[in-house]
Design an enzyme around this catalytic site. Structure first.
Site, mmCIF file in Angstrom:
data_model
loop_
_atom_site.group_PDB
_atom_site.id
_atom_site.type_symbol
_atom_site.label_atom_id
_atom_site.label_comp_id
_atom_site.label_asym_id
_atom_site.label_seq_id
_atom_site.Cartn_x
_atom_site.Cartn_y
_atom_site.Cartn_z
ATOM 1 N N CYS A 72 4.147 -10.208 -16.730
ATOM 2 C CA CYS A 72 4.245 -9.897 -15.303
ATOM 3 C C CYS A 72 4.391 -11.150 -14.431
ATOM 4 C CB CYS A 72 2.781 -9.295 -15.042
ATOM 5 S SG CYS A 72 2.622 -8.927 -13.165
ATOM 6 N N ARG A 83 13.482 -2.775 -18.492
ATOM 7 C CA ARG A 83 13.056 -3.572 -17.176
ATOM 8 C C ARG A 83 12.024 -4.263 -17.087
ATOM 9 N NH1 ARG A 83 9.082 -3.626 -13.681
ATOM 10 N NH2 ARG A 83 8.100 -1.481 -14.365
ATOM 11 N N ASP A 84 10.927 -3.692 -17.386
ATOM 12 C CA ASP A 84 9.568 -4.601 -17.314
ATOM 13 C C ASP A 84 9.595 -5.410 -18.520
ATOM 14 O OD1 ASP A 84 7.080 -5.193 -16.521
ATOM 15 O OD2 ASP A 84 6.018 -3.697 -17.629
ATOM 16 N N HIS A 106 -1.346 -3.735 -21.292
ATOM 17 C CA HIS A 106 -0.770 -4.972 -22.307
ATOM 18 C C HIS A 106 -1.808 -5.367 -23.242
ATOM 19 C CE1 HIS A 106 2.109 -6.414 -19.013
ATOM 20 N NE2 HIS A 106 1.798 -5.113 -18.711
#
Length: 318
Positions: A256, A27-28, A225
């Site tokens: 992101c 997903r991310d 991150h």
């Protein structure tokens, strides 16, 4: 994998005996790709991750395809994973942005959902086009309905340490939003270092402040991150504090889309290597995980940013 490819195990005091890895790559990770990854590739990726021993794999997001076209296939993908929940302990959480997203997820049988908020006003407006207060108001009926349906709810909180517009984020500001998410009914909170600026001291400060405000380590996860190479150090600090759930992304995929300075997530392989060396159990087969990330890197047409994948991959440069 030969013993030359395994770290020496030297257990350290003050660490949990086992860590649950919340895998976010499908997903991310894939939502940050410029091109859309075919749904069959995503499904195989998830199956491979489960086969490697990851029992919590965040599958997709039920967001409007206009905003994240890379995840427009959420229904088709999730429907193709119907065989996995039958396997013992496999969890397939999904992200939902609003009530409509929740309806779509529940209709497919999702039993774990996540909402995504911000600790800062600037990122809330950039990511959700709402203030922090307005976002929480939007989440309230989502969390309530999900809980009523028996689904477990995770609350993601981004920009917990630094914001590209506002700079360093005070711990008290993060604590306030965390408390409000818990009051809404979230079962777990994931603390996000969205642009990767956190240092170990900041991590300790925030976790201590959260504990002082009545937020126990048991409901917390960390999501780092690796922009400045601090993700593993920050994770180790969180583990020593008492956190036992860590978000990571196979092969270090992700970033992101609403914060240009954000680079990839902490690589799952790098995390597993460190934890294995410390004698902390994860249930993950590192050999299979490296093979999976190498496979996905081939599909994406570029090498994995994970140092462990590069070191252990049979195709690494000599």
């Amino acid at each position: 994998m030969s013993t030359a490819g395994l770290p020496m195990t030297v257990p350290a005091e003050g660490l949990p005996s086992r860590v649950r890895i919340h895998e976010v790559g499908p997903r991310d990770g894939l939502q940050n790709e410029k091109s859309v990854v075919p749904v069959e590739v995503k499904a195989e990726f998830i199956h491979r991750l489960v086969e490697a021993g990851l029992d919590t794999v965040e599958a997709t997001s039920f967001v409007h395809p206009k905003w994240v076209p890379q995840l427009a296939d959420a229904e088709e993908l999730y429907g193709g994973l119907a065989d996995l929940p039958a396997s013992a302990g496999v969890r397939l959480p999904v992200l939902v942005p609003n009530e409509r997203g929740l309806e779509r997820a529940l209709a497919l049988g999702a039993r774990e959902i996540a909402v995504f908020g911000s600790a800062t006003e600037s990122f809330a407006r950039a990511n959700l086009n709402r203030t922090v207060d307005e976002a929480l108001e939007m989440f309230a009926p989502v969390v309530a309905r999900a809980s009523e349906s028996g689904a477990r709810v995770r609350g993601y909180l981004s920009m917990c340490f630094g914001d590209p517009w506002e700079g360093p984020v005070p711990a008290g500001q993060v604590v306030d939003v965390c408390r409000r998410l818990l009051d809404l009914g979230c079962d777990e909170l994931s603390l996000g270092d969205t642009i990767g600026v956190a240092t170990a001291g900041q991590v300790e400060e925030l976790l201590t402040a959260l504990n002082a405000a009545g937020v126990p380590d048991e409901v917390l996860a960390v999501h780092f991150h690796d922009t400045y190479g601090q993700a593993l150090a920050n994770t180790l600090t969180a583990l020593r504090h008492g956190v036992t759930t860590v978000d990571a992304s196979a092969g270090g995929l992700g970033g992101c889309p609403y914060a240009r300075s954000a680079t990839g997530n902490l690589a799952t392989e790098d995390l597993v290597w460190m934890l294995r060396g410390l004698g902390v159990e994860t249930g993950v087969d590192l050999d299979r995980l490296v093979a999976t990330s190498t496979w996905m890197a081939d599909r994406l047409g570029r090498p994995s940013p994970s140092r462990t994948v590069r070191a252990l991959s049979p195709t690494k440069e000599q």
